[in-house]
Design an enzyme around this catalytic site. Structure first.
Site, short mmCIF file in Angstrom:
data_model
loop_
_atom_site.label_atom_id
_atom_site.label_comp_id
_atom_site.label_asym_id
_atom_site.label_seq_id
_atom_site.Cartn_x
_atom_site.Cartn_y
_atom_site.Cartn_z
N LYS A 16 0.85 -1.21 0.00
CA LYS A 16 0.00 0.00 0.00
C LYS A 16 0.87 1.24 0.00
O LYS A 16 2.03 1.21 0.44
CB LYS A 16 -0.95 0.02 1.20
CG LYS A 16 -0.28 0.01 2.58
CD LYS A 16 0.12 1.36 3.14
CE LYS A 16 0.90 1.25 4.43
NZ LYS A 16 1.61 2.45 4.84
N ASP A 143 -2.88 -1.98 9.88
CA ASP A 143 -2.96 -1.99 8.42
C ASP A 143 -3.48 -3.32 7.85
O ASP A 143 -3.69 -3.42 6.63
CB ASP A 143 -1.57 -1.74 7.81
CG ASP A 143 -1.10 -0.30 8.00
OD1 ASP A 143 -1.93 0.56 8.35
OD2 ASP A 143 0.10 -0.05 7.79
P1 ATP Z 1 3.81 -0.45 7.90
O1 ATP Z 1 3.85 0.23 6.57
O2 ATP Z 1 2.58 -1.29 8.11
O3 ATP Z 1 4.12 0.44 9.05
P2 ATP Z 1 6.31 -1.58 7.15
O4 ATP Z 1 5.97 -1.96 5.75
O5 ATP Z 1 7.11 -0.34 7.36
O6 ATP Z 1 4.97 -1.53 7.96
P3 ATP Z 1 6.99 -4.32 7.63
O7 ATP Z 1 7.64 -4.72 6.36
O8 ATP Z 1 5.60 -4.76 7.86
O9 ATP Z 1 7.08 -2.74 7.84
O10 ATP Z 1 7.95 -4.83 8.81
C1 ATP Z 1 8.17 -4.19 10.04
C2 ATP Z 1 8.92 -5.16 10.95
O11 ATP Z 1 8.04 -6.25 11.28
C3 ATP Z 1 10.12 -5.83 10.29
O12 ATP Z 1 11.29 -5.14 10.61
C4 ATP Z 1 10.12 -7.25 10.83
O13 ATP Z 1 11.03 -7.40 11.90
C5 ATP Z 1 8.72 -7.47 11.39
N1 ATP Z 1 7.91 -8.50 10.67
C6 ATP Z 1 7.12 -9.41 11.23
N2 ATP Z 1 6.49 -10.16 10.31
C7 ATP Z 1 6.90 -9.73 9.11
C8 ATP Z 1 6.61 -10.13 7.78
N3 ATP Z 1 5.78 -11.15 7.50
N4 ATP Z 1 7.18 -9.44 6.77
C9 ATP Z 1 8.00 -8.40 7.05
N5 ATP Z 1 8.34 -8.01 8.29
C10 ATP Z 1 7.80 -8.66 9.33
#
Ligand code: ATP
Length: 309
Positions: A16, A143
């Site tokens: 997203k 989210d």
């Molecule tokens: P958001 O945009 O929802 O704030 P994000 O995209 O910045 O999230 P994610 O990629 O969801 O961040 O990952 C955040 C942290 O969550 C990672 O650093 C990781 O340690 C942990 N994590 C747990 N499960 C997952 C997963 N399935 N994929 C990625 N990261 C994960």
């Protein structure tokens, strides 16, 4: 009676971008009140679930090494939650193929959790309804409900209360993936700090942007994109300023930090322009890698529904 081992179920879930992300005050429960317009993009993760003797998680693809494979992975929590609600044992092998940058502000973990809910509901033949899955999703993370729904939606509360937003036509994006990630809670804390010091300004309402989406014209939409977290992400990672400037110089209509960053998302006039902007940005040396994407796309969907048979 012949027992049939269910076939693996494969689900794709989108990333997203927040077209509008207005961060309100800190609530008593530690969350900020948000008003956001999400758009689901074609950059996606794929989650495959198959029966196994015990619960395991394996991660492959881009950034795989940065993703935990233990119970801190959101898919692990999704599997345990759905199994407990459905009265089954959570014995399943979950394979996540990452296409969405990790800690990139594109809801990668949330996409995987939404995909796991859809996949396991099918594999275990639990027949939970969409409202049931929505409720489980909201318990897993702010989210996750949007990752289930996809499309374009207005989110309020922590971002988990969703109303679909009408859009016309497909929008074309270029995504600049950064080296390393940014932690979402750290970015929110940085915003609180900047606000305590008196900067920066807060976004207004999303009304004009929502109207722009109905026109389907990216030139109308571009100047209305906004993200209250951008100032905090730029404060933590000042190099992103250069990335944002380079995308616009390469011909994008506008660039914003996606969610809590550090991915930068560039809205382009059309598909051809997105390819040109991505090529130029890739050569500018301002990011780790570049992806072209389009949206809106659907939420978490089964690709291989052999398990239904
Ligand atoms: P958001 O945009 O929802 O704030 P994000 O995209 O910045 O999230 P994610 O990629 O969801 O961040 O990952 C955040 C942290 O969550 C990672 O650093 C990781 O340690 C942990 N994590 C747990 N499960 C997952 C997963 N399935 N994929 C990625 N990261 C994960």
């Amino acid at each position: 009676m012949l027992s049939v081992v269910p076939r693996p179920v494969v689900v794709r879930a989108p990333s997203k971008v927040n077209l509008h992300l207005a961060v309100g005050d800190l609530r008593d429960d530690g969350y900020h009140e948000l008003t956001t317009v999400f758009q689901a993009l074609s950059l996606a993760d794929t989650v495959t679930v198959a029966p196994a003797d015990t619960l395991t998680v394996r991660v492959i693809g881009d950034d795989a090494a940065a993703v935990p494979t233990d119970r801190t992975n959101l898919v692990w929590r999704a599997a345990e939650m759905l199994a407990a609600e459905g009265g089954v044992a959570p014995n399943v092998e979950i394979v996540i193929e990452k296409g969405i940058p990790v800690a990139g502000g594109m809801a990668g973990g949330s996409a995987d959790a939404a995909a796991a809910l859809v996949a396991l509901n099918s594999l275990w033949k639990l027949d939970f309804s969409r409202p049931d899955l929505d409720a489980f999703a909201a318990r897993l993370g702010s989210d996750v409900p949007f990752s289930l729904h996809g499309g374009t939606a207005l989110g309020t509360g922590r971002g988990e209360q969703l109303v679909p937003v009408l859009t016309r036509r497909t929008f074309h994006w270029v995504l600049a993936l950064a080296k390393g990630g940014l932690s979402t809670p750290v970015v929110f804390r940085e915003l609180d700090k900047l606000r305590a010091e008196g900067t920066p300004n807060r976004l207004g309402t999303a009304d004009e942007l929502i109207h722009a989406l109905t026109t389907g014209d990216p030139h109308v939409l571009a100047p209305l994109l906004g993200n209250d977290l951008q100032a905090a992400a730029l404060s933590l990672n000042p190099d992103l300023r250069r990335t944002l400037r380079a995308g616009v110089e390469a011909g994008a209509l506008a660039g914003i930090v996606s969610g809590s960053g550090p991915t930068c998302a560039f809205l382009c006039a059309d598909a051809q322009s997105a390819v040109e902007v991505s090529a130029e940005l890739a050569g500018a040396g301002v990011c780790r890698t570049v992806r072209v994407a389009s949206g809106p796309v659907p939420g978490a969907r089964i690709l291989d529904n052999a398990a239904k048979g």
